[in-house]
Design an enzyme around this catalytic site. Structure first.
Site, PDB file in Angstrom:
ATOM      1  N   GLU A  90       8.253 -32.429  20.159  1.00 17.49           N
ATOM      2  CA  GLU A  90       8.907 -33.393  21.057  1.00 17.49           C
ATOM      3  C   GLU A  90       7.926 -34.068  21.981  1.00 17.49           C
ATOM      4  O   GLU A  90       6.966 -33.445  22.451  1.00 17.49           O
ATOM      5  CB  GLU A  90       9.847 -32.614  21.971  1.00 17.49           C
ATOM      6  N   CYS A 103       5.009 -37.032  28.488  1.00 21.48           N
ATOM      7  CA  CYS A 103       4.942 -35.567  28.480  1.00 21.48           C
ATOM      8  C   CYS A 103       4.677 -35.134  27.040  1.00 21.48           C
ATOM      9  O   CYS A 103       5.490 -35.391  26.156  1.00 21.48           O
ATOM     10  CB  CYS A 103       6.268 -34.993  28.982  1.00 21.48           C
ATOM     11  N   CYS A 110       6.163 -21.461  21.655  1.00 25.36           N
ATOM     12  CA  CYS A 110       5.332 -20.904  22.726  1.00 25.36           C
ATOM     13  C   CYS A 110       5.518 -19.389  22.758  1.00 25.36           C
ATOM     14  O   CYS A 110       6.623 -18.895  22.579  1.00 25.36           O
ATOM     15  CB  CYS A 110       5.727 -21.503  24.073  1.00 25.36           C
ATOM     16  N   CYS A 114       8.780 -17.054  28.700  1.00 28.04           N
ATOM     17  CA  CYS A 114       9.413 -17.114  30.025  1.00 28.04           C
ATOM     18  C   CYS A 114      10.936 -17.038  29.841  1.00 28.04           C
ATOM     19  O   CYS A 114      11.495 -17.671  28.931  1.00 28.04           O
ATOM     20  CB  CYS A 114       9.026 -18.400  30.736  1.00 28.04           C
ATOM     21  N   CYS A 117      13.141 -20.425  29.621  1.00 29.08           N
ATOM     22  CA  CYS A 117      12.624 -21.621  28.919  1.00 29.08           C
ATOM     23  C   CYS A 117      13.069 -21.696  27.467  1.00 29.08           C
ATOM     24  O   CYS A 117      12.899 -20.729  26.706  1.00 29.08           O
ATOM     25  CB  CYS A 117      11.100 -21.611  28.993  1.00 29.08           C
ATOM     26  N   CYS A 336      12.404 -30.502  28.118  1.00 25.17           N
ATOM     27  CA  CYS A 336      11.418 -30.432  27.049  1.00 25.17           C
ATOM     28  C   CYS A 336      11.718 -29.216  26.198  1.00 25.17           C
ATOM     29  O   CYS A 336      11.976 -28.146  26.718  1.00 25.17           O
ATOM     30  CB  CYS A 336      10.021 -30.231  27.630  1.00 25.17           C
TER      31      CYS A 336
HETATM   32  N1  SAH Z   1       3.586 -23.810  29.300  1.00 27.22           N
HETATM   33  C1  SAH Z   1       3.219 -24.624  30.384  1.00 27.22           C
HETATM   34  C2  SAH Z   1       3.555 -26.076  30.179  1.00 27.22           C
HETATM   35  C3  SAH Z   1       4.864 -26.371  29.528  1.00 27.22           C
HETATM   36  S1  SAH Z   1       6.321 -25.935  30.426  1.00 27.22           S
HETATM   37  C4  SAH Z   1       3.815 -24.113  31.670  1.00 27.22           C
HETATM   38  O1  SAH Z   1       4.638 -23.213  31.621  1.00 27.22           O
HETATM   39  O2  SAH Z   1       3.412 -24.601  32.714  1.00 27.22           O
HETATM   40  C5  SAH Z   1       6.361 -27.231  31.639  1.00 27.22           C
HETATM   41  C6  SAH Z   1       7.218 -26.943  32.835  1.00 27.22           C
HETATM   42  O3  SAH Z   1       8.607 -27.011  32.498  1.00 27.22           O
HETATM   43  C7  SAH Z   1       6.979 -25.574  33.412  1.00 27.22           C
HETATM   44  O4  SAH Z   1       6.837 -25.613  34.816  1.00 27.22           O
HETATM   45  C8  SAH Z   1       8.223 -24.850  32.989  1.00 27.22           C
HETATM   46  O5  SAH Z   1       8.452 -23.743  33.775  1.00 27.22           O
HETATM   47  C9  SAH Z   1       9.276 -25.926  33.100  1.00 27.22           C
HETATM   48  N2  SAH Z   1      10.529 -25.607  32.408  1.00 27.22           N
HETATM   49  C10 SAH Z   1      10.717 -24.818  31.342  1.00 27.22           C
HETATM   50  N3  SAH Z   1      12.031 -24.741  31.015  1.00 27.22           N
HETATM   51  C11 SAH Z   1      12.690 -25.506  31.896  1.00 27.22           C
HETATM   52  C12 SAH Z   1      14.080 -25.840  32.113  1.00 27.22           C
HETATM   53  N4  SAH Z   1      15.012 -25.370  31.303  1.00 27.22           N
HETATM   54  N5  SAH Z   1      14.385 -26.656  33.146  1.00 27.22           N
HETATM   55  C13 SAH Z   1      13.425 -27.154  33.937  1.00 27.22           C
HETATM   56  N6  SAH Z   1      12.104 -26.897  33.791  1.00 27.22           N
HETATM   57  C14 SAH Z   1      11.748 -26.078  32.790  1.00 27.22           C
HETATM   58 FE1  SF4 Z   2       5.860 -21.380  27.379  1.00 23.11          FE
HETATM   59 FE2  SF4 Z   2       8.101 -22.354  28.433  1.00 23.11          FE
HETATM   60 FE3  SF4 Z   2       6.783 -20.405  29.670  1.00 23.11          FE
HETATM   61 FE4  SF4 Z   2       5.715 -22.887  29.604  1.00 23.11          FE
HETATM   62  S1  SF4 Z   2       7.603 -22.270  30.619  1.00 23.11           S
HETATM   63  S2  SF4 Z   2       4.676 -20.916  29.203  1.00 23.11           S
HETATM   64  S3  SF4 Z   2       6.423 -23.539  27.569  1.00 23.11           S
HETATM   65  S4  SF4 Z   2       7.777 -20.243  27.642  1.00 23.11           S
END
Ligand code: SAH
Ligand code: SF4
Length: 349
Positions: A90, A103, A110, A114, A117, A336
């Site tokens: 994406e 973006c 990944c 987390c 996410c 995303c």
């Molecule tokens: N892996 C990297 C970059 C990709 S995630 C990181 O974690 O920083 C980019 C951002 O989107 C991160 O701050 C992540 O915590 C946030 N994010 C992930 N899932 C999300 C959601 N459902 N709503 C809002 N932000 C989200």
């Molecule tokens: Fe991976 Fe999502 Fe955590 Fe970023 S926020 S490190 S994309 S699992």
């Protein structure tokens, strides 16, 4: 056959020299690829037909196929792209008043896992190659008018960019090249969940690129609960790496991303801990509060506006710079990673 978007200008100059061409040939081709956005070698009218044939044999101009295109009323464009091996990726264009921000995705899935996410629902299948990250910019730019091109990049799509460090850095060099896309380093931000060794390395690159840290919790207990990676790289290690980064990067301002999860990390207790975390560690940073895009399969809820404002006021009152992230494309698939997860049948949106 190597993809032509995989080369930095320096590398491509060497390629050209190896083909008995002058280095200038690389500059000329970069101009065709990145400024004129040529999609075939035959468009390159000032390159001899004979040399075009050589190029065709050696380099692929493959760009991913657009599987889904969603356009929001606010101008946000979200694409689901298909790579040569079928991997789905994406990329999202957001329109801020200061420019067009893309973006980009850095990995297919990944592994950081987390808890909140959607990207993490799909385990990492592989890293994206340099050209596959560049190709997200090229495909999106091809949909935009000449005076409306991408001006800023955030590496905040699916994946942990510092788990694919070399390809992400080469991508940045290609973006940055003044004979090509010419996107200034100050217009580029990489977001990491906190891989400390790579944070230090990033500070030593000598580039003016920005760094965002996904913090999401101001103490180890909570952070380890919602971000598995904190068990390997706890806050003490993170702070040490950030301090080193600030020295090496001439004190560039950091961004702390902080997703607002109702009742989990949005209490005054955490707001106060966050103030101390930043002040006591003398970090030059601002906080970006992120409205959570709820994922049906996950237990977290978005904080309501009252709680977001209470949290924000507490930070402000204590001298911390703080903003709330603007939301884009709320009428199309939200965060995303969600579009892809939906396509793979992992989540419903
Ligand atoms: N892996 C990297 C970059 C990709 S995630 C990181 O974690 O920083 C980019 C951002 O989107 C991160 O701050 C992540 O915590 C946030 N994010 C992930 N899932 C999300 C959601 N459902 N709503 C809002 N932000 C989200
Ligand atoms: Fe991976 Fe999502 Fe955590 Fe970023 S926020 S490190 S994309 S699992």
């Amino acid at each position: 056959m190597r993809n032509i978007y995989d080369f930095t200008l320096e590398e491509f100059k060497q390629e050209m020299v190896a083909l008995n061409q002058k280095e200038f040939r690389a500059v000329q081709l970069f101009n065709w690829l990145y400024i004129k956005e040529a999609k075939s070698f035959d468009e390159m009218s000032d390159v001899s037909i004979k040399f075009r044939e050589v190029l065709k044999e050696k380099y692929s101009l493959f760009l991913p196929k657009i599987l889904v295109k969603q356009e929001s009323l606010d101008g946000t464009i979200k694409l689901l792209l298909e790579m040569e091996d079928g991997a789905k990726v994406e990329t999202v264009l957001m329109r801020y008043d200061y420019g067009n921000v893309l973006c980009v995705t850095s990995q297919v899935g990944c592994n950081m896992g987390c808890a909140f996410c959607a990207s993490g629902l799909l385990k990492k299948q592989r890293d994206l190659k340099t050209y596959e990250i560049v190709s997200q910019v090229m495909v999106m730019n091809s949909l935009l008018e000449k005076d409306d091109k991408i001006s800023h990049i955030v590496v905040m799509g699916t994946g942990e960019p510092f788990d694919n460090y070399d390809n992400v850095m080469r991508f940045i060099h290609i973006l940055n090249c003044n004979k090509g896309l010419n996107i200034g380093a100050r217009h580029i931000t990489v977001s990491t969940s906190g891989l400390t060794e790579k944070i230090k390395q990033y500070g030593k690159e000598g580039l003016q690129v920005n760094l965002a840290i996904s913090l999401h919790a101001p103490n180890d207990e909570l952070r380890s609960k919602i971000m598995k990676i904190n068990r390997a790289y706890p806050l003490e290690k993170l702070v040490e790496a950030l301090k080193q980064y600030q020295i090496d990067s001439n004190n560039r301002r950091l961004t702390f991303e902080y997703i607002m999860l109702a009742g989990v990390n949005d209490n005054l207790k955490e707001a106060d801990e966050l103030v101390h975390f930043i002040k006591d560690n003398e970090l030059f940073a601002y906080v970006n509060l992120i409205p959570y895009n709820e994922v049906k399969e996950m237990p977290f809820k978005r904080s309501d506006n009252t709680r977001v404002h209470r949290f924000m006021s507490h930070l402000k009152k204590n001298g911390i710079n703080v903003t709330v992230r603007k939301e884009f494309g709320t009428d199309i698939d939200a965060a995303c990673g969600q579009l892809r997860a939906k396509k793979e049948g992992i989540i419903e949106c």
